[in-house]
Motif scaffolding. Structure first.
Motif, mmCIF file in Angstrom:
data_model
loop_
_atom_site.group_PDB
_atom_site.id
_atom_site.type_symbol
_atom_site.label_atom_id
_atom_site.label_comp_id
_atom_site.label_asym_id
_atom_site.label_seq_id
_atom_site.Cartn_x
_atom_site.Cartn_y
_atom_site.Cartn_z
ATOM 1 N N ILE A 260 0.846 -1.192 0.000
ATOM 2 C CA ILE A 260 0.000 0.000 0.000
ATOM 3 C C ILE A 260 0.882 1.242 0.000
ATOM 4 C CG2 ILE A 260 -1.783 1.275 1.273
ATOM 5 C CD1 ILE A 260 -2.394 -1.541 2.634
ATOM 6 N N ILE A 261 0.533 2.211 -0.840
ATOM 7 C CA ILE A 261 1.198 3.519 -0.846
ATOM 8 C C ILE A 261 0.209 4.540 -0.303
ATOM 9 C CG2 ILE A 261 2.253 5.321 -2.254
ATOM 10 C CD1 ILE A 261 3.029 3.138 -4.276
ATOM 11 N N LEU A 262 0.592 5.254 0.738
ATOM 12 C CA LEU A 262 -0.244 6.279 1.367
ATOM 13 C C LEU A 262 0.323 7.650 1.022
ATOM 14 C CD1 LEU A 262 -2.563 7.063 3.329
ATOM 15 C CD2 LEU A 262 -0.899 6.838 5.198
ATOM 16 N N SER A 263 -0.501 8.504 0.434
ATOM 17 C CA SER A 263 -0.046 9.835 0.037
ATOM 18 C C SER A 263 -1.168 10.847 0.258
ATOM 19 C CB SER A 263 0.397 9.837 -1.432
ATOM 20 O OG SER A 263 -0.673 9.415 -2.271
ATOM 21 N N GLY A 264 -0.883 12.107 -0.040
ATOM 22 C CA GLY A 264 -1.874 13.158 0.139
ATOM 23 C C GLY A 264 -2.074 13.961 -1.127
ATOM 24 N N SER A 265 -3.292 14.430 -1.344
ATOM 25 C CA SER A 265 -3.585 15.286 -2.491
ATOM 26 C C SER A 265 -3.379 16.750 -2.115
ATOM 27 C CB SER A 265 -5.030 15.065 -2.963
ATOM 28 O OG SER A 265 -5.948 15.378 -1.921
ATOM 29 N N GLY A 266 -3.181 17.595 -3.116
ATOM 30 C CA GLY A 266 -3.001 19.017 -2.847
ATOM 31 C C GLY A 266 -1.594 19.352 -2.391
ATOM 32 N N ARG A 267 -1.489 20.409 -1.604
ATOM 33 C CA ARG A 267 -0.174 20.950 -1.238
ATOM 34 C C ARG A 267 0.482 20.210 -0.084
ATOM 35 N NH1 ARG A 267 -0.634 27.002 0.197
ATOM 36 N NH2 ARG A 267 1.605 26.683 0.426
ATOM 37 N N HIS A 268 -0.321 19.495 0.723
ATOM 38 C CA HIS A 268 0.222 18.893 1.930
ATOM 39 C C HIS A 268 -0.153 17.425 2.041
ATOM 40 C CE1 HIS A 268 1.548 22.766 3.453
ATOM 41 N NE2 HIS A 268 0.357 23.261 3.152
ATOM 42 N N PHE A 269 0.683 16.687 2.755
ATOM 43 C CA PHE A 269 0.396 15.279 3.018
ATOM 44 C C PHE A 269 -0.786 15.148 3.965
ATOM 45 C CE2 PHE A 269 1.082 11.567 5.819
ATOM 46 C CZ PHE A 269 1.004 10.553 4.879
ATOM 47 N N CYS A 270 -0.667 15.692 5.175
ATOM 48 C CA CYS A 270 -1.764 15.611 6.139
ATOM 49 C C CYS A 270 -1.509 16.587 7.286
ATOM 50 C CB CYS A 270 -1.887 14.187 6.687
ATOM 51 S SG CYS A 270 -3.208 13.986 7.896
ATOM 52 N N LYS B 34 -0.219 -6.002 5.179
ATOM 53 C CA LYS B 34 0.516 -5.583 3.982
ATOM 54 C C LYS B 34 1.418 -4.397 4.335
ATOM 55 C CE LYS B 34 -2.743 -8.305 2.476
ATOM 56 N NZ LYS B 34 -3.851 -7.900 1.610
ATOM 57 N N PRO B 35 2.637 -4.334 3.803
ATOM 58 C CA PRO B 35 3.494 -3.173 4.042
ATOM 59 C C PRO B 35 2.835 -1.886 3.559
ATOM 60 C CG PRO B 35 4.762 -4.969 3.092
ATOM 61 C CD PRO B 35 3.320 -5.364 3.002
ATOM 62 N N VAL B 36 2.974 -0.822 4.354
ATOM 63 C CA VAL B 36 2.411 0.485 4.018
ATOM 64 C C VAL B 36 3.568 1.477 3.864
ATOM 65 C CG1 VAL B 36 0.838 2.336 4.706
ATOM 66 C CG2 VAL B 36 0.329 -0.041 5.347
ATOM 67 N N ILE B 37 3.656 2.089 2.685
ATOM 68 C CA ILE B 37 4.704 3.051 2.370
ATOM 69 C C ILE B 37 4.089 4.444 2.351
ATOM 70 C CG2 ILE B 37 6.463 3.746 0.711
ATOM 71 C CD1 ILE B 37 6.312 0.908 -0.471
ATOM 72 N N ALA B 38 4.597 5.348 3.170
ATOM 73 C CA ALA B 38 4.127 6.731 3.169
ATOM 74 C C ALA B 38 4.972 7.548 2.202
ATOM 75 C CB ALA B 38 4.205 7.321 4.569
ATOM 76 N N ALA B 39 4.299 8.264 1.283
ATOM 77 C CA ALA B 39 4.961 9.161 0.335
ATOM 78 C C ALA B 39 4.531 10.581 0.707
ATOM 79 C CB ALA B 39 4.556 8.826 -1.094
ATOM 80 N N ILE B 40 5.447 11.346 1.288
ATOM 81 C CA ILE B 40 5.092 12.576 1.998
ATOM 82 C C ILE B 40 5.626 13.801 1.271
ATOM 83 C CG2 ILE B 40 5.308 13.784 4.213
ATOM 84 C CD1 ILE B 40 6.190 10.699 5.129
ATOM 85 N N HIS B 41 4.744 14.751 1.015
ATOM 86 C CA HIS B 41 5.153 16.047 0.493
ATOM 87 C C HIS B 41 4.464 17.123 1.326
ATOM 88 C CE1 HIS B 41 1.126 15.913 -1.181
ATOM 89 N NE2 HIS B 41 1.240 17.190 -1.489
ATOM 90 N N GLY B 42 4.998 18.331 1.302
ATOM 91 C CA GLY B 42 4.385 19.409 2.067
ATOM 92 C C GLY B 42 4.377 19.113 3.551
ATOM 93 N N GLY B 43 3.312 19.539 4.220
ATOM 94 C CA GLY B 43 3.244 19.404 5.659
ATOM 95 C C GLY B 43 2.777 18.040 6.128
ATOM 96 N N CYS B 44 3.463 17.506 7.117
ATOM 97 C CA CYS B 44 3.044 16.309 7.854
ATOM 98 C C CYS B 44 2.997 16.749 9.313
ATOM 99 C CB CYS B 44 4.026 15.168 7.632
ATOM 100 S SG CYS B 44 3.566 13.643 8.482
ATOM 101 N N ILE B 45 1.806 17.090 9.764
ATOM 102 C CA ILE B 45 1.650 17.889 10.972
ATOM 103 C C ILE B 45 0.817 17.135 11.999
ATOM 104 C CG2 ILE B 45 0.733 20.071 11.867
ATOM 105 C CD1 ILE B 45 1.019 21.103 8.878
ATOM 106 N N GLY B 46 1.231 17.170 13.258
ATOM 107 C CA GLY B 46 0.427 16.621 14.338
ATOM 108 C C GLY B 46 0.047 15.175 14.093
ATOM 109 N N GLY B 47 -1.261 14.940 13.900
ATOM 110 C CA GLY B 47 -1.745 13.589 13.643
ATOM 111 C C GLY B 47 -1.130 12.955 12.411
ATOM 112 N N ALA C 91 9.242 18.794 2.112
ATOM 113 C CA ALA C 91 8.321 18.294 3.133
ATOM 114 C C ALA C 91 8.793 18.760 4.508
ATOM 115 C CB ALA C 91 8.260 16.772 3.088
ATOM 116 N N PHE C 92 7.850 18.845 5.449
ATOM 117 C CA PHE C 92 8.245 19.152 6.826
ATOM 118 C C PHE C 92 7.356 18.387 7.796
ATOM 119 C CE2 PHE C 92 5.157 22.403 5.695
ATOM 120 C CZ PHE C 92 4.328 22.506 6.816
ATOM 121 N N PHE C 93 7.966 18.010 8.901
ATOM 122 C CA PHE C 93 7.325 17.191 9.920
ATOM 123 C C PHE C 93 7.330 17.973 11.235
ATOM 124 C CE2 PHE C 93 9.482 14.693 6.779
ATOM 125 C CZ PHE C 93 8.658 13.604 6.511
ATOM 126 N N THR C 94 6.206 17.999 11.924
ATOM 127 C CA THR C 94 6.172 18.691 13.201
ATOM 128 C C THR C 94 5.177 18.035 14.151
ATOM 129 O OG1 THR C 94 5.716 20.805 14.317
ATOM 130 C CG2 THR C 94 4.551 20.405 12.265
#
Length: 268
Positions: free
Chosen positions: A52-62, A107-120, A137-140
């Motif tokens: 599984i590939i987990l990603s986000g639409s738009g400017r930020h991941f989540c 199943k293995p889950v791969i996160a593909a992260i762009h933009g903000g990955c914030i909090g939750g 990308a940024f993580f906080t």
């Protein structure tokens, strides 16, 4: 299945799960939490999904939990203080459950992260098997700036992914960790110059995993998760029991035959 807050695709044993609230930076409302749990529980059961590939639409991941939902959780009409706290505890556990479903998915889950990955969002990627990101990308761990203790898994999982001191620094300060630093500290497997390059490489990795024995991949994830949370001795004992049950499989025979016949293995 159709979802309001996610999009889901399945192709050649690879599931693409995408946060789909770009107008809210993919902040997760109540519906999104419910759908995330349902999606990963369903994908766990599907034979046509191996990775599984987990990603986000738009400017930020989540952007994590939607603030409107957070306010709802914080409010209660209960007059009894004990029952109010009991309900709040239950609500926190209900929010933890969808993220647990990612970790518990076989199943293995791969996160593909762009933009903000914030909090939750950090809670979510901490439950994934692997993380790849873009340089921008940024993580906080944003909860500290909201007068909260992060309560959905970051504080439990992140110190087992990166150095505990770095995890504490992130949790205490709420500072942003950019893509290149995320790679350096081990939060991300790799950071890429742009989203297209990242997605291309993540897809290549997913294809490689999907071509392996699905029984072995699922077993490897189970053993890795068990070993993370137990002693070496307990892990080895569990491994022996696991292989006593799973080793003699059709996948094993196919892998041997393919090697002898100098062809690619085909697993059902």
């Amino acid at each position: 299945m159709a979802f309001e807050t996610f999009s889901l695709t399945i192709d050649n044993y690879i599931a693409g799960v995408t946060f789909n609230r770009p107008e809210r930076a993919n902040a997760l409302n109540q519906k999104a939490w419910e759908e995330m749990k349902a999606i990963f529980e369903e994908l766990d059961e599907r034979d046509d999904v191996r990775v599984i590939i987990l990603s986000g639409s738009g400017r930020h991941f989540c952007a994590g939990i939607d603030l409107e939902l957070l306010m709802q959780v914080a409010q209660s009409a209960q007059k009894c203080e004990g029952r109010k706290r009991e309900k709040l505890r239950r609500q926190v556990l209900e929010l933890q459950a969808p993220i647990n479903a990612i970790e518990q998915c076989s199943k293995p889950v791969i996160a593909a992260i762009h933009g903000g990955c914030i909090g939750g969002g950090v809670d979510i990627i901490s439950a994934c098997d692997m993380r790849y990101c873009t340089d921008d990308a940024f993580f906080t761990i944003k909860e500290i700036d909201m007068g909260m203790v992060a309560d959905l898994g970051t504080l439990q999982r992140l110190p087992k992914i990166i150095a505990p001191g770095i995890a504490r620094e992130m949790a205490y300060t709420g500072r942003q960790v950019a893509g290149r630093e995320a790679e350096r500290i081990g939060l991300a497997n790799r950071s890429f110059a742009d989203a297209d390059t990242m997605q291309s490489e993540v897809l290549r990795i997913a294809q490689s995993i999907a071509a392996k024995s699905p029984l072995s991949i699922r077993g490897t994830k189970a053993i890795l998760n068990h070993s993370r949370d137990h002693s070496v001795a307990d892990g080895l004992d569990y491994m022996a029991t696991w292989n006593a049950a799973m080793l003699l499989s059709n996948d094993l025979m196919e892998a041997f035959q393919a090697k002898m016949q100098k062809r690619d293995a085909v697993f059902l």
